[in-house]
Design a protein around this motif. Structure first.
Motif, short mmCIF file in Angstrom:
data_model
loop_
_atom_site.label_atom_id
_atom_site.label_comp_id
_atom_site.label_asym_id
_atom_site.label_seq_id
_atom_site.Cartn_x
_atom_site.Cartn_y
_atom_site.Cartn_z
N THR A 255 0.84 -1.19 0.00
CA THR A 255 0.00 0.00 0.00
C THR A 255 0.88 1.25 0.00
O THR A 255 1.77 1.39 0.86
N PHE B 242 -5.50 9.86 0.41
CA PHE B 242 -5.50 8.84 -0.64
C PHE B 242 -4.40 7.80 -0.38
O PHE B 242 -3.33 8.12 0.14
N SER B 243 -4.71 6.58 -0.77
CA SER B 243 -3.72 5.50 -0.76
C SER B 243 -3.99 4.57 -1.94
O SER B 243 -5.12 4.45 -2.41
N MET B 244 -2.93 3.96 -2.42
CA MET B 244 -3.03 3.05 -3.57
C MET B 244 -2.44 1.70 -3.17
O MET B 244 -1.31 1.64 -2.66
N GLU B 245 -3.23 0.64 -3.38
CA GLU B 245 -2.72 -0.71 -3.10
C GLU B 245 -2.44 -1.42 -4.41
O GLU B 245 -3.30 -1.48 -5.29
N LEU C 103 -4.81 -2.80 -9.03
CA LEU C 103 -4.59 -1.54 -8.33
C LEU C 103 -5.90 -1.12 -7.69
O LEU C 103 -6.96 -1.19 -8.33
N ARG C 104 -5.84 -0.66 -6.42
CA ARG C 104 -7.04 -0.21 -5.74
C ARG C 104 -6.77 1.13 -5.08
O ARG C 104 -5.81 1.27 -4.31
N LEU C 105 -7.59 2.11 -5.44
CA LEU C 105 -7.46 3.45 -4.88
C LEU C 105 -8.45 3.61 -3.74
O LEU C 105 -9.64 3.35 -3.90
#
Length: 611
Positions: free
Chosen positions: A537, A544-547, A607-609
């Motif tokens: 992550t 905001f975070s991106m996994e 990818l998950r925002l």
């Protein structure tokens, strides 16, 4: 049914010795409207060393369906026997079947018609009381009692249906003078006690054991949903294996629709009950007795291991039983009801009449998430024995004739003797606060990565070596092969017309008798699988975070093979006993599939925002 008239149109299933063609999905089309209403409540009271808990739950099922899936479905099913173009003493193969098809001589024809919409209504009630008693600081005892009540299902506007084999009459509940239950009752004495204890032998060792009874909660709306005359499933069969009933151009005979005004109907000899009926009197709902004995021990390194024995005993398992099965050599005319009712097809009666059991040695190794690592592993050595693998739409067992019905009891079809799984979650030791690359550019790039995975290996599932039943001529029963070698060698070959096991270890039985082998005597290939993933992550500011996640299923690309074909009648021999053609007998020609057991390597990236 009139509104669904177009659903009967189309081509029937054609079974001509090769892959079936036509409308092969006999259970389609279907129209479902199903609703479930549930209510559950629980209350807990603490009183000294006792934790008392009480609960009640209630379920209401509404099932409205149109699906005449019996006897080949709404478009029908036409089959051709290879024996028509063979001769007595000759084992027919698929080429004989195809020859019969080319001549147009039909030997079995089926069709399903739905007269009424399925409108099943069903209640389920349950209540329990439990006491968790802390007897001492080392001993905890659980005592509980559950009560279940399953009223008989009803239709929306009437009762249930029942067939009486002695009179050949079908009674429709709530019509005419018939009571809604037509003489079928359910038990009001379904008490299920449970008892268990946990004893701390030392600070790091705990002994646990328990026993309980659980009643099968299966809604009877499934097996009893479309009884005659709601569904009319007709089957037309030839009188002997070497004769036919009609020609292809004549098609499937018309299905008669009965007069239901009186609520009492004679069951036509070519029609089944859709496909089963319950007996008059109390339906025996099955239950399972379960017990266990486990020893848990804490080991160094934050590991906890558990060694245990687990057993179950299934009592009154619900199955179909063909009461119209013929003896060896009897043929369709030798079925018990053929002389009195002209019934040359199966007559399935449904009740809780068989048992099963399971015994297992289980070993578990667990490590709670600590210092970046979680482990969960388990090994099971077990055996399950039953008569049939299902309880709600069983199909008849392999043998229904009374003198041999006990042959059905054998290793369960889903049994896997040995199973091992190991799963993990691991935080890679890079970045701030970790043992490696705590600082600098490398630490910044490598920090926060995690990996997880699951490794599993299972032994195979059982299968039966079958044979042609033409010479046996015992409708309602299956034929199995003779075993002619004391030991069956596993050759391990994969592919069409290659042998996974020694094909010459078995033979087609000769004479009018059952083969020497039983149900599920062989075990197929096992499964090995490894799945892994890598993910991290990334923080993109405060909100905001991106996994990122990369996954690989079946990373070793190890195939998961299906069981081999086990019909010994497919094999042709030369006069000296050598193999002329296998016709894929003893061959593995397919793999298992689906997301749970992919037979090929699969990669997935995502990818998950989040915000």
């Amino acid at each position: 049914s009139q509104a669904k008239g177009a659903c009967y149109s189309g081509m029937p299933t054609i079974n001509n010795g090769f892959t079936a063609w036509g409308a092969t999905a006999g259970w389609q089309p279907h129209f479902y409207k199903e609703r479930t209403y549930t209510y559950t409540t629980n209350a807990t009271k603490m009183h000294g060393a006792h934790e008392l808990r009480f609960g009640f739950d209630m379920v209401r099922y509404h099932m409205d369906q149109w699906q005449p899936e019996v006897s080949g479905g709404p478009r029908g099913n036409i089959s051709f026997s290879g024996d028509v173009t063979g001769a007595a003493g000759y084992t027919a193969n698929y080429l004989n079947t195809y020859a019969t098809y080319l001549m147009g001589y039909t030997t079995t024809m089926q069709k399903g018609v739905q007269l009424f919409q399925y409108t099943n209504r069903e209640w389920q009630f349950g209540g329990y009381a439990r006491d968790r008693w802390q007897v001492t600081n080392k001993l905890t005892v659980n005592l509980g009692l559950r009560y279940e009540y399953f009223p008989l299902i009803m239709r929306k506007d009437r009762g249930i249906e029942r067939w009486d084999p002695a009179t050949n009459l079908v009674y429709m509940g709530g019509i005419g003078d018939n009571p809604k239950n037509v003489g079928i009752t359910t038990s009001k004495k379904l008490f299920a006690p449970r008892v268990g204890f946990a004893y701390r032998i030392t600070e790091n060792t705990v002994l646990r054991s328990g026993y309980g009874i659980t009643y099968d909660p299966m809604p009877f709306s499934r097996p009893l949903r479309g009884l005659y005359p709601s569904t009319i499933g007709s089957t037309f069969v030839s009188s002997t294996p070497y004769t036919w009933i009609g020609t292809l151009d004549q098609g499937i005979p018309a299905i008669g629709v009965p007069d239901t005004s009186t609520g009492v109907i004679a069951l036509p000899p070519t029609v089944d009950m859709g496909p089963r009926s319950a007996w008059a009197g109390e339906i025996k709902r099955g239950y399972i007795q379960s017990w266990n004995f486990t020893l848990e021990r804490k080991l160094p390194g934050d590991l906890v291991t558990t060694l245990g024995y687990v057993g179950t005993q299934t009592v009154h398992q619900l199955i179909d039983r063909d009461i119209n099965a013929a003896p060896p050599g009897g043929g369709p005319a030798g079925r018990p009801l053929a002389a009195t009712q002209g019934r040359r097809i199966a007559a399935l009666m449904w009740d809780g009449s068989v048992s099963g059991n399971y015994h297992a040695l289980q070993l578990a190794l667990n490590r709670q998430f600590s210092k970046g690592l979680l482990l969960k592993g388990a090994y099971t050595y077990s055996k399950a024995i039953n008569v049939t693998d299902e309880d709600g739409w069983t199909g008849a067992p392999m043998w229904n004739w009374d003198p041999v019905v006990n042959r059905n009891r054998a290793t369960a079809g889903y049994n896997r003797g040995q199973m091992f799984t190991l799963g993990y979650v691991y935080e890679l030791p890079f970045g701030p606060g970790k043992t490696l690359a705590a600082e600098g550019v490398l630490g910044h790039l490598l920090r926060g990565w995690q990996t997880n995975g699951t490794f599993s290996t299972y032994s195979g599932t059982p299968f039966t070596i079958t044979a042609s039943g033409t010479a046996l001529n015992a409708p309602g029963n299956s034929q199995t092969a003779d075993q002619v070698k004391e030991r069956v060698e596993i050759l391990g070959n994969i592919g069409a017309n290659t042998s996974w096991f020694d094909p010459l270890a078995f033979r087609q039985p000769t004479g009018v008798r059952f083969g020497s082998t039983g149900r599920n005597i062989m075990t197929g290939p096992g499964i090995v699988n490894l799945d892994m993933s890598l993910f991290r992550t990334f923080k993109l500011g405060e909100r905001f975070s991106m996994e990122f996640k990369a996954e690989c299923f079946n990373i070793s690309n190890t195939p998961k093979f299906s069981n081999p074909s086990g019909n010994v009648a497919s094999m042709s021999l030369n006069s000296d006993g050598s193999i002329r053609t296998l016709n894929n007998y003893s061959s593995i020609t397919s793999t298992l599939g689906g997301l749970s057991t992919p037979s090929e390597r699969q990669f997935r990236f995502g990818l998950r925002l989040a915000f």
